[in-house]
Design an enzyme around this catalytic site. Structure first.
Site, PDB file in Angstrom:
ATOM      1  N   ARG A 131     -10.371  -2.596  -5.756  1.00 53.00           N
ATOM      2  CA  ARG A 131     -10.153  -2.060  -4.418  1.00 53.00           C
ATOM      3  C   ARG A 131     -10.426  -0.554  -4.430  1.00 53.00           C
ATOM      4  O   ARG A 131     -10.057   0.146  -5.358  1.00 53.00           O
ATOM      5  CB  ARG A 131      -8.698  -2.331  -4.027  1.00 53.00           C
ATOM      6  CG  ARG A 131      -8.402  -2.161  -2.584  1.00 53.00           C
ATOM      7  CD  ARG A 131      -7.296  -3.067  -2.153  1.00 53.00           C
ATOM      8  NE  ARG A 131      -6.002  -2.731  -2.759  1.00 53.00           N
ATOM      9  CZ  ARG A 131      -4.877  -3.329  -2.408  1.00 53.00           C
ATOM     10  NH1 ARG A 131      -4.877  -4.273  -1.494  1.00 53.00           N
ATOM     11  NH2 ARG A 131      -3.743  -3.000  -2.998  1.00 53.00           N
ATOM     12  N   ARG A 179       3.564  -3.785 -11.622  1.00 56.92           N
ATOM     13  CA  ARG A 179       3.840  -4.500 -10.373  1.00 56.92           C
ATOM     14  C   ARG A 179       3.945  -6.007 -10.630  1.00 56.92           C
ATOM     15  O   ARG A 179       4.776  -6.696 -10.044  1.00 56.92           O
ATOM     16  CB  ARG A 179       2.732  -4.242  -9.346  1.00 56.92           C
ATOM     17  CG  ARG A 179       2.787  -2.860  -8.743  1.00 56.92           C
ATOM     18  CD  ARG A 179       1.501  -2.530  -8.012  1.00 56.92           C
ATOM     19  NE  ARG A 179       1.398  -3.167  -6.700  1.00 56.92           N
ATOM     20  CZ  ARG A 179       0.299  -3.136  -5.952  1.00 56.92           C
ATOM     21  NH1 ARG A 179      -0.794  -2.522  -6.388  1.00 56.92           N
ATOM     22  NH2 ARG A 179       0.272  -3.717  -4.781  1.00 56.92           N
TER      23      ARG A 179
END
Ligand SMILES: [Zn+2]
Length: 233
Positions: A131, A179
């Site tokens: 991304r 995460r």
């Protein structure tokens, strides 16, 4: 008729938001994220709203009891009665899940289920680290190097405004590992809790094309809706 209350759980980059949006556009569903609920409650004011405002202003995490009270207040006063509900970002801890169970027992009329968006850690890492976001604050365009339609013409420059592209700090390989670790701890704890309490947990393989994922999503919810009662803890 019972209203379905669907707890959504999926790793970052699993397309939870996309599928939820499709559900809202095509079916009688309301999608709420805990972030939006906290904003709603803060705007409503009152003691609870003021507390949220204080935590947010001071940059602190909103504590469990305040989050739980906000969800209860929304379910009582604002949640649509004629739609099924997709709950995103709540519960995230066992304590929150226990609180939600007791809320639903008090309110009655809800049939809960949990929907797990499944994607391998490797694929999550591949998606997130591909991304790119525009470094120009007012532009904020988001790209993916993996998808022809979402890729920028030049890997390092924004198509829209010409500013350099960058990797968000939480999309770096190290940040993604952290995460994912947090995600798996939360997801496992919730999955265990719901399975122990007889709540249907459906799994969704999100590697398929998005229309197929959506069909699976609808089928999973239909299967879930046959399970109507929470077992007492
Ligand atoms: Zn830009």
């Amino acid at each position: 008729m019972n209203q379905q209350l669907v707890v959504l759980m999926g790793p970052p980059g699993s397309g939870k938001g996309t599928v939820s949006q499709m559900a809202v556009e095509r079916l009688p569903f309301e999608h709420v994220s805990i972030g939006n609920l906290l904003k709603w409650q803060a705007a409503e004011g009152g003691e609870l709203g003021q507390q949220i405002d204080l935590f947010v202003r001071s940059g602190k995490l909103v504590p469990d009891n305040v989050v739980i009270d906000t969800v209860r207040s929304w379910l009582l006063s604002k949640a649509p009665k004629d739609k099924d509900l997709l709950l995103d970002g709540f519960p995230r801890t066992r304590a929150q899940a226990v609180a939600l169970t007791s809320m639903l027992q008090d309110l009655a009329g809800f049939s809960p289920c949990m929907l797990l968006f499944e994607l391998s850690d490797e694929e999550v890492a591949r998606r997130l680290t591909s991304r790119r976001v525009c470094s120009h604050k007012q532009c904020g365009a988001v790209y993916s190097l993996l998808d022809e339609q979402l890729a920028p013409r030049n890997d390092s420059v924004c198509d829209r405004c010409g500013a350099p592209l960058q990797i968000r700090s939480d999309d770096t390989a190290d940040a993604v590992r952290v995460r994912l670790k947090v995600y798996h701890e939360q997801a496992d704890a919730l999955k265990d809790y719901y399975q122990q309490h007889g709540v249907a947990v459906a799994r969704l393989n999100v590697l398929a094309p998005v229309e197929d994922v959506f069909d699976d999503f609808v089928a999973a919810l239909r299967a879930c809706s046959s399970v109507k009662v929470f077992k007492n803890s």
